[in-house]
Design a protein around this motif. Sequence first.
Motif, PDB file in Angstrom:
ATOM      1  N   SER A 119       0.828  -1.215   0.000  1.00 36.28           N
ATOM      2  CA  SER A 119       0.000   0.000   0.000  1.00 36.28           C
ATOM      3  C   SER A 119       0.863   1.266   0.000  1.00 36.28           C
ATOM      4  O   SER A 119       0.415   2.327  -0.422  1.00 36.28           O
ATOM      5  N   LYS A 120       2.112   1.120   0.439  1.00 37.86           N
ATOM      6  CA  LYS A 120       3.014   2.300   0.500  1.00 37.86           C
ATOM      7  C   LYS A 120       3.634   2.590  -0.872  1.00 37.86           C
ATOM      8  O   LYS A 120       4.028   3.709  -1.150  1.00 37.86           O
ATOM      9  N   THR A 121       3.765   1.552  -1.705  1.00 40.63           N
ATOM     10  CA  THR A 121       4.479   1.737  -2.979  1.00 40.63           C
ATOM     11  C   THR A 121       3.546   1.795  -4.190  1.00 40.63           C
ATOM     12  O   THR A 121       3.977   2.119  -5.283  1.00 40.63           O
ATOM     13  N   ARG A 122       2.272   1.477  -3.999  1.00 41.73           N
ATOM     14  CA  ARG A 122       1.357   1.463  -5.150  1.00 41.73           C
ATOM     15  C   ARG A 122       1.047   2.880  -5.630  1.00 41.73           C
ATOM     16  O   ARG A 122       1.078   3.829  -4.837  1.00 41.73           O
ATOM     17  N   THR A 123       0.718   2.981  -6.944  1.00 39.01           N
ATOM     18  CA  THR A 123       0.139   4.226  -7.460  1.00 39.01           C
ATOM     19  C   THR A 123      -1.372   4.124  -7.327  1.00 39.01           C
ATOM     20  O   THR A 123      -2.030   5.043  -6.866  1.00 39.01           O
ATOM     21  N   ASN A 124      -1.914   2.981  -7.786  1.00 32.24           N
ATOM     22  CA  ASN A 124      -3.359   2.734  -7.706  1.00 32.24           C
ATOM     23  C   ASN A 124      -3.626   1.317  -7.220  1.00 32.24           C
ATOM     24  O   ASN A 124      -2.865   0.394  -7.528  1.00 32.24           O
ATOM     25  N   VAL A 125      -4.721   1.151  -6.528  1.00 30.46           N
ATOM     26  CA  VAL A 125      -5.245  -0.192  -6.259  1.00 30.46           C
ATOM     27  C   VAL A 125      -5.871  -0.679  -7.560  1.00 30.46           C
ATOM     28  O   VAL A 125      -6.534   0.078  -8.268  1.00 30.46           O
ATOM     29  N   VAL A 126      -5.628  -1.949  -7.893  1.00 27.98           N
ATOM     30  CA  VAL A 126      -6.205  -2.529  -9.121  1.00 27.98           C
ATOM     31  C   VAL A 126      -7.248  -3.549  -8.697  1.00 27.98           C
ATOM     32  O   VAL A 126      -6.923  -4.696  -8.381  1.00 27.98           O
ATOM     33  N   PHE A 127      -8.502  -3.128  -8.647  1.00 28.64           N
ATOM     34  CA  PHE A 127      -9.535  -3.993  -8.070  1.00 28.64           C
ATOM     35  C   PHE A 127     -10.105  -4.961  -9.095  1.00 28.64           C
ATOM     36  O   PHE A 127     -10.180  -6.161  -8.859  1.00 28.64           O
ATOM     37  N   SER A 128     -10.520  -4.443 -10.257  1.00 28.72           N
ATOM     38  CA  SER A 128     -11.140  -5.336 -11.256  1.00 28.72           C
ATOM     39  C   SER A 128     -11.386  -4.570 -12.545  1.00 28.72           C
ATOM     40  O   SER A 128     -11.250  -3.348 -12.606  1.00 28.72           O
ATOM     41  N   ASP A 129     -11.778  -5.328 -13.554  1.00 30.40           N
ATOM     42  CA  ASP A 129     -12.268  -4.726 -14.805  1.00 30.40           C
ATOM     43  C   ASP A 129     -13.280  -5.700 -15.393  1.00 30.40           C
ATOM     44  O   ASP A 129     -13.385  -6.854 -14.940  1.00 30.40           O
ATOM     45  N   GLY A 130     -14.009  -5.258 -16.392  1.00 31.13           N
ATOM     46  CA  GLY A 130     -14.941  -6.159 -17.076  1.00 31.13           C
ATOM     47  C   GLY A 130     -16.328  -6.104 -16.481  1.00 31.13           C
ATOM     48  O   GLY A 130     -16.695  -5.148 -15.808  1.00 31.13           O
ATOM     49  N   LYS A 131     -17.068  -7.173 -16.751  1.00 27.73           N
ATOM     50  CA  LYS A 131     -18.502  -7.179 -16.433  1.00 27.73           C
ATOM     51  C   LYS A 131     -18.760  -7.867 -15.092  1.00 27.73           C
ATOM     52  O   LYS A 131     -18.490  -9.058 -14.947  1.00 27.73           O
ATOM     53  N   PRO A 132     -19.312  -7.144 -14.103  1.00 29.11           N
ATOM     54  CA  PRO A 132     -19.494  -7.767 -12.782  1.00 29.11           C
ATOM     55  C   PRO A 132     -20.447  -8.960 -12.786  1.00 29.11           C
ATOM     56  O   PRO A 132     -20.118  -9.996 -12.229  1.00 29.11           O
ATOM     57  N   ASN A 133     -21.630  -8.832 -13.389  1.00 26.64           N
ATOM     58  CA  ASN A 133     -22.536  -9.986 -13.307  1.00 26.64           C
ATOM     59  C   ASN A 133     -22.347 -10.904 -14.512  1.00 26.64           C
ATOM     60  O   ASN A 133     -23.229 -11.091 -15.337  1.00 26.64           O
ATOM     61  N   SER A 134     -21.141 -11.472 -14.540  1.00 28.29           N
ATOM     62  CA  SER A 134     -20.776 -12.351 -15.644  1.00 28.29           C
ATOM     63  C   SER A 134     -20.645 -13.772 -15.107  1.00 28.29           C
ATOM     64  O   SER A 134     -20.458 -13.974 -13.918  1.00 28.29           O
ATOM     65  N   ASN A 135     -20.718 -14.732 -15.990  1.00 31.18           N
ATOM     66  CA  ASN A 135     -20.526 -16.120 -15.550  1.00 31.18           C
ATOM     67  C   ASN A 135     -19.058 -16.515 -15.479  1.00 31.18           C
ATOM     68  O   ASN A 135     -18.731 -17.605 -15.024  1.00 31.18           O
ATOM     69  N   ILE A 136     -18.168 -15.668 -15.981  1.00 31.47           N
ATOM     70  CA  ILE A 136     -16.735 -16.007 -15.986  1.00 31.47           C
ATOM     71  C   ILE A 136     -15.945 -14.983 -15.175  1.00 31.47           C
ATOM     72  O   ILE A 136     -16.032 -13.777 -15.446  1.00 31.47           O
ATOM     73  N   VAL A 137     -15.172 -15.462 -14.205  1.00 26.86           N
ATOM     74  CA  VAL A 137     -14.210 -14.596 -13.514  1.00 26.86           C
ATOM     75  C   VAL A 137     -12.812 -15.127 -13.811  1.00 26.86           C
ATOM     76  O   VAL A 137     -12.547 -16.325 -13.643  1.00 26.86           O
ATOM     77  N   LEU A 138     -11.951 -14.256 -14.291  1.00 25.25           N
ATOM     78  CA  LEU A 138     -10.555 -14.627 -14.511  1.00 25.25           C
ATOM     79  C   LEU A 138      -9.701 -14.020 -13.394  1.00 25.25           C
ATOM     80  O   LEU A 138      -9.821 -12.829 -13.100  1.00 25.25           O
ATOM     81  N   ILE A 139      -8.871 -14.864 -12.783  1.00 25.02           N
ATOM     82  CA  ILE A 139      -7.994 -14.400 -11.700  1.00 25.02           C
ATOM     83  C   ILE A 139      -6.547 -14.503 -12.164  1.00 25.02           C
ATOM     84  O   ILE A 139      -6.058 -15.593 -12.475  1.00 25.02           O
ATOM     85  N   GLY A 140      -5.882 -13.359 -12.232  1.00 16.83           N
ATOM     86  CA  GLY A 140      -4.466 -13.342 -12.608  1.00 16.83           C
ATOM     87  C   GLY A 140      -3.592 -13.287 -11.361  1.00 16.83           C
ATOM     88  O   GLY A 140      -4.026 -13.627 -10.261  1.00 16.83           O
ATOM     89  N   GLU A 141      -2.374 -12.802 -11.555  1.00 18.02           N
ATOM     90  CA  GLU A 141      -1.401 -12.809 -10.454  1.00 18.02           C
ATOM     91  C   GLU A 141      -1.453 -11.501  -9.652  1.00 18.02           C
ATOM     92  O   GLU A 141      -2.027 -11.450  -8.562  1.00 18.02           O
ATOM     93  N   ALA A 142      -0.906 -10.451 -10.218  1.00 15.26           N
ATOM     94  CA  ALA A 142      -0.827  -9.161  -9.524  1.00 15.26           C
ATOM     95  C   ALA A 142      -0.625  -8.082 -10.579  1.00 15.26           C
ATOM     96  O   ALA A 142      -0.139  -8.366 -11.675  1.00 15.26           O
ATOM     97  N   PRO A 143      -0.963  -6.843 -10.246  1.00 13.48           N
ATOM     98  CA  PRO A 143      -0.761  -5.769 -11.231  1.00 13.48           C
ATOM     99  C   PRO A 143       0.717  -5.594 -11.582  1.00 13.48           C
ATOM    100  O   PRO A 143       1.586  -5.769 -10.720  1.00 13.48           O
ATOM    101  N   GLY A 144       0.973  -5.240 -12.833  1.00 14.22           N
ATOM    102  CA  GLY A 144       2.315  -4.845 -13.257  1.00 14.22           C
ATOM    103  C   GLY A 144       2.373  -3.319 -13.325  1.00 14.22           C
ATOM    104  O   GLY A 144       1.475  -2.628 -12.815  1.00 14.22           O
ATOM    105  N   ALA A 145       3.410  -2.801 -13.996  1.00 17.20           N
ATOM    106  CA  ALA A 145       3.614  -1.345 -14.035  1.00 17.20           C
ATOM    107  C   ALA A 145       2.432  -0.622 -14.706  1.00 17.20           C
ATOM    108  O   ALA A 145       1.941   0.385 -14.191  1.00 17.20           O
ATOM    109  N   ASP A 152     -18.536 -10.147 -21.214  1.00 12.48           N
ATOM    110  CA  ASP A 152     -18.608 -11.547 -20.763  1.00 12.48           C
ATOM    111  C   ASP A 152     -17.742 -11.907 -19.564  1.00 12.48           C
ATOM    112  O   ASP A 152     -17.946 -12.972 -18.991  1.00 12.48           O
ATOM    113  N   ILE A 153     -16.747 -11.084 -19.221  1.00 10.93           N
ATOM    114  CA  ILE A 153     -15.742 -11.561 -18.251  1.00 10.93           C
ATOM    115  C   ILE A 153     -15.454 -10.505 -17.185  1.00 10.93           C
ATOM    116  O   ILE A 153     -15.352  -9.310 -17.495  1.00 10.93           O
ATOM    117  N   TYR A 154     -15.321 -10.968 -15.955  1.00  7.02           N
ATOM    118  CA  TYR A 154     -14.877 -10.099 -14.863  1.00  7.02           C
ATOM    119  C   TYR A 154     -13.427 -10.497 -14.564  1.00  7.02           C
ATOM    120  O   TYR A 154     -13.136 -11.687 -14.385  1.00  7.02           O
TER     121      TYR A 154
END
Length: 196
Positions: free
Chosen positions: A21-47, A78-80
């Motif tokens: 939290s001390k080094t971030r520029t922004n919190v990266v919470f999510s993108d895409g469509k919230p009420n979707s049937n597909i959620v993709l989970i990646g690793e962590a934000p990059g630059a 289609d995807i969150y």
Amino acid sequence: MLEKLEQVRQECLNCQKCPLSKTRTNVVFSDGKPNSNIVLIGEAPGANEDLQGKPFVGRAGQLLDKIFESVGLSREKDIYICNTLKCRPPENRDPLPSEKEACRNYLDAQLNILKPKIILLCGRVALTSFLPNASAISKVRGKWFDGPNGSKMMPIFHPSYLLRNPIARPGSPKALMWEDIKEIKRRYDEILNGND
Ligand code: URA
């Protein structure tokens, strides 16, 4: 549902639970469509993600969009998309166990509110967060596993790995990803048609 998700997002935007939290520029919470049937989970934000506050917006994200588009799926419709960590680890190092633990409640809240039917575990970090005893991603990719709230989870290669292994010959990571995305689309259509 959307109000609950917004509450979690607001909490996450103010999060101070770990040193990222001390080094971030922004919190990266999510993108895409919230009420979707597909959620993709990646690793962590990059630059790029850290600068824009959105997941998967760099080269890997562009490839991910292309992969989904190849079967007619889009992140807007289609995807969150989210990550195991909501803040960028310095120099893109692997997330630490303590960071994953501090961030886990946000991810669990996202899944419990959205209750997607399909969860895509994109890369090794997402895989081991849900299936800690699984063998290498190359062994389990493309297979369905039981996930939270009655969902089905599939591990898939991370697009950064595909960028490092771009040749598409039979059995290559790119060719295997193509098989996996077709299976994901097949299952998605089955759900949409009410045959799940
Ligand atoms: N890689 C990830 O795993 N997530 C992102 O958001 C960007 C790159």
